[in-house]
Scaffold this active site. Structure first.
Site, short mmCIF file in Angstrom:
data_model
loop_
_atom_site.label_atom_id
_atom_site.label_comp_id
_atom_site.label_asym_id
_atom_site.label_seq_id
_atom_site.Cartn_x
_atom_site.Cartn_y
_atom_site.Cartn_z
N HIS A 109 4.86 22.94 24.77
CA HIS A 109 6.24 23.33 24.48
C HIS A 109 6.68 22.90 23.08
CE1 HIS A 109 10.73 23.33 25.56
NE2 HIS A 109 10.32 24.54 25.87
N LYS A 165 7.22 22.78 19.02
CA LYS A 165 7.44 23.71 17.92
C LYS A 165 7.31 22.90 16.63
CE LYS A 165 10.10 25.26 21.51
NZ LYS A 165 10.54 24.46 22.66
N ASP A 176 1.98 21.91 3.47
CA ASP A 176 1.41 21.04 2.44
C ASP A 176 1.53 19.56 2.76
OD1 ASP A 176 0.69 23.27 1.02
OD2 ASP A 176 2.43 23.24 -0.30
N HIS A 188 20.78 25.90 23.92
CA HIS A 188 19.36 25.56 24.02
C HIS A 188 19.02 24.25 23.32
CE1 HIS A 188 14.92 26.57 23.55
NE2 HIS A 188 15.14 26.84 24.82
N LYS A 213 18.46 20.29 22.46
CA LYS A 213 17.89 19.20 23.26
C LYS A 213 18.03 17.92 22.44
CE LYS A 213 14.74 22.93 23.75
NZ LYS A 213 15.05 23.46 25.02
N ASP A 268 25.97 5.74 21.23
CA ASP A 268 26.83 4.80 20.51
C ASP A 268 27.00 5.12 19.04
OD1 ASP A 268 27.20 3.48 22.86
OD2 ASP A 268 25.94 1.76 22.37
#
Length: 482
Positions: free
Chosen positions: A223, A225, A230, A400, A402, A407
């Protein structure tokens, strides 16, 4: 003799043999379940499934329940260790972090994790259009290599645009390595892959589901990405590649997500993670100083650390840092995730924080893209609401993002949802930041999103129809794989 006549004549023998085979299969599968499942509720749930659903229960466990000890994952562990020896990636000690957050840094670094690095710069993207522009610009400016890894990669106009950018880079002599998940990118066309290959680039699927060596492991997906250019610029977060991430799909509407562009020593962690996945998928151990360039001066002032986890190890670093951060909270815990199916420990931590007076807020989607995890999440909403937590549903479109904010001083952002699938089954990557300015930027976006969300009223939610409760109860039985 026809098949029907054969069955009519020997049905008693067939039934006896079927019963015997079912007893043997059930017995062996139960031993398998008890050996693999350490969590009591998961073991009970799978045992009942195997017993009550002849043959199909054993097949479902084979397909969805057999997680960590699969041979390819053990092989990935071995290759990961070998790869790190071959590449001799810098194992410098973590830089100091504020005393309060030292435990989180150690948890992330435990079990061959990544060190905390200083001198990093980070830029966040919350919409697809500016992110895609930044990605294409980085690929277009590449001089030595482009490493790209996505869970979902569509064959639509967006996918074609990125394939053309990768192909153009390969034609001018840039090394292109393209890794995609075989389930998430199942509709990626061979024509586009050939285009990359003919230009001189390389591509590979991760855990191809039809390969018999992987035993139909549809449940263990990559999952992550990651884009690294470079060895100096890296991107990671929640966006994949496709038209829907630009808000062009009517099913989802406006797409709200969180992705980031990183510069500085933290890029080496994402580089190593990509190359480990590439090594596992292709057997190629990529090495060389050009993949881990030295930084002559700081790119920013951010303390950052890569946190990775997956089914190839028993230690789940992202889950452990989430738990420890929530327990340490004194003022607020703000969480954004489209899916909310946490294990009992994380649920208890959130509820404990809310009961102790911590401002616990959870932002999630309003219109579900997947009904099963959405219904399972609603089952657990009651616990958080009863403890004093606040739940908000984002109205404009697909939420979507995440991330977890604590604090105003610590943040974890990346690919991992707040569910069992991300925290136990999938290969995931987050970055945690020990930085007030970074956390406050995310808090500002969080508050902006809350202004476009509706708050779930505890009393109204408690009076939802009984039919809804039945579906929620049924959906939560699938929590171990959601």
């Amino acid at each position: 003799m026809t098949a029907m006549q054969f069955i009519e004549r020997f049905w008693q023998d067939i039934a006896a043999w079927a019963l015997l085979i079912d007893i043997i299969v059930t017995g062996l599968t139960l031993v398998w379940v008890l050996h693999l499942k350490r969590e009591t509720m998961s073991a009970i749930a799978w045992s009942l499934t195997v017993i009550l659903v002849p043959f199909l229960g054993a097949f479902l466990f084979f397909l969805f329940g057999y997680q960590w000890v699969a041979r390819p994952l053990r092989r990935k562990q071995q290759r990961r260790r070998l790869f790190r020896q071959i590449c001799a990636w810098s194992s410098e000690a973590s830089v100091p972090v504020p005393r309060r957050w030292q435990m989180l840094a150690r948890l992330a670094e435990h079990a061959e994790g990544f060190p905390v690095t200083a001198g990093n710069a980070v830029e966040f993207y919350h919409e697809g259009k500016p992110l895609y522009a930044a990605l294409l610009e980085a690929i277009g400016a590449a001089r030595h290599h482009v490493h790209i890894e996505f869970f979902i990669f569509r064959s639509d106009a967006c996918g074609e645009q990125f394939i053309e950018a990768l192909s153009a880079a390969a034609r001018r002599g840039v090394i292109v390595r393209f890794l995609y998940d075989s389930i998430g990118a199942h509709d990626l066309s061979r024509r586009l892959l050939r285009h990359v290959r003919r230009a001189g680039g390389r591509h590979a699927p991760f855990l191809p589901v039809l390969n018999p060596l992987y035993r139909l492991r549809v449940n263990l997906r990559n999952h992550r990405k990651i884009v690294v250019v470079d060895g100096r610029v890296a991107f990671t977060g929640g966006f994949n590649i496709g038209q829907e991430y630009l808000g062009l799909d009517r099913r989802y509407g406006f797409w709200r997500d969180t992705h980031m562009r990183l510069e500085g020593p933290v890029v080496a962690g994402l580089q190593r993670l990509f190359l480990e996945d590439w090594h596992f998928a292709t057997g190629e151990a990529v090495k060389g100083e050009e993949y881990y360039p030295k930084w002559s001066e700081p790119q920013g002032e951010v303390l950052a650390q890569v946190v990775a986890s997956g089914p190839d190890g028993e230690y789940k670093a992202i889950r452990e840092t989430y738990f420890a951060a929530i327990v340490q909270a004194r003022r607020r815990v703000w969480l954004a995730s489209p899916y909310f199916v946490p294990d009992s420990g994380l649920r208890d931590a959130l509820c404990l924080a809310a009961r102790s007076g911590v401002d616990v807020r959870f932002l999630t989607l309003f219109r579900p893209d997947k009904w099963l995890p959405f219904l399972a999440a609603r089952f657990y909403w009651s616990d958080l609401l009863d403890a004093g937590g606040k739940i908000y549903q984002y109205i404009p479109g697909m939420l979507h993002s995440k991330y977890l904010l604590v604090d105003g001083q610590w943040a974890s952002v990346g690919t991992a949802n707040f569910d069992n699938r991300s925290l136990f089954l999938n290969f995931e990557v987050n970055c945690q930041f020990f930085d007030t300015a970074v956390t406050q930027k995310l808090e500002e976006q969080f508050l902006s999103d809350l202004a476009q969300a509706v708050r779930v009223d505890r009393e109204v939610f408690a009076q939802r129809p009984w039919m809804s409760r039945i579906f929620e109860n049924g959906a939560r039985l699938f929590s171990p794989v959601l």
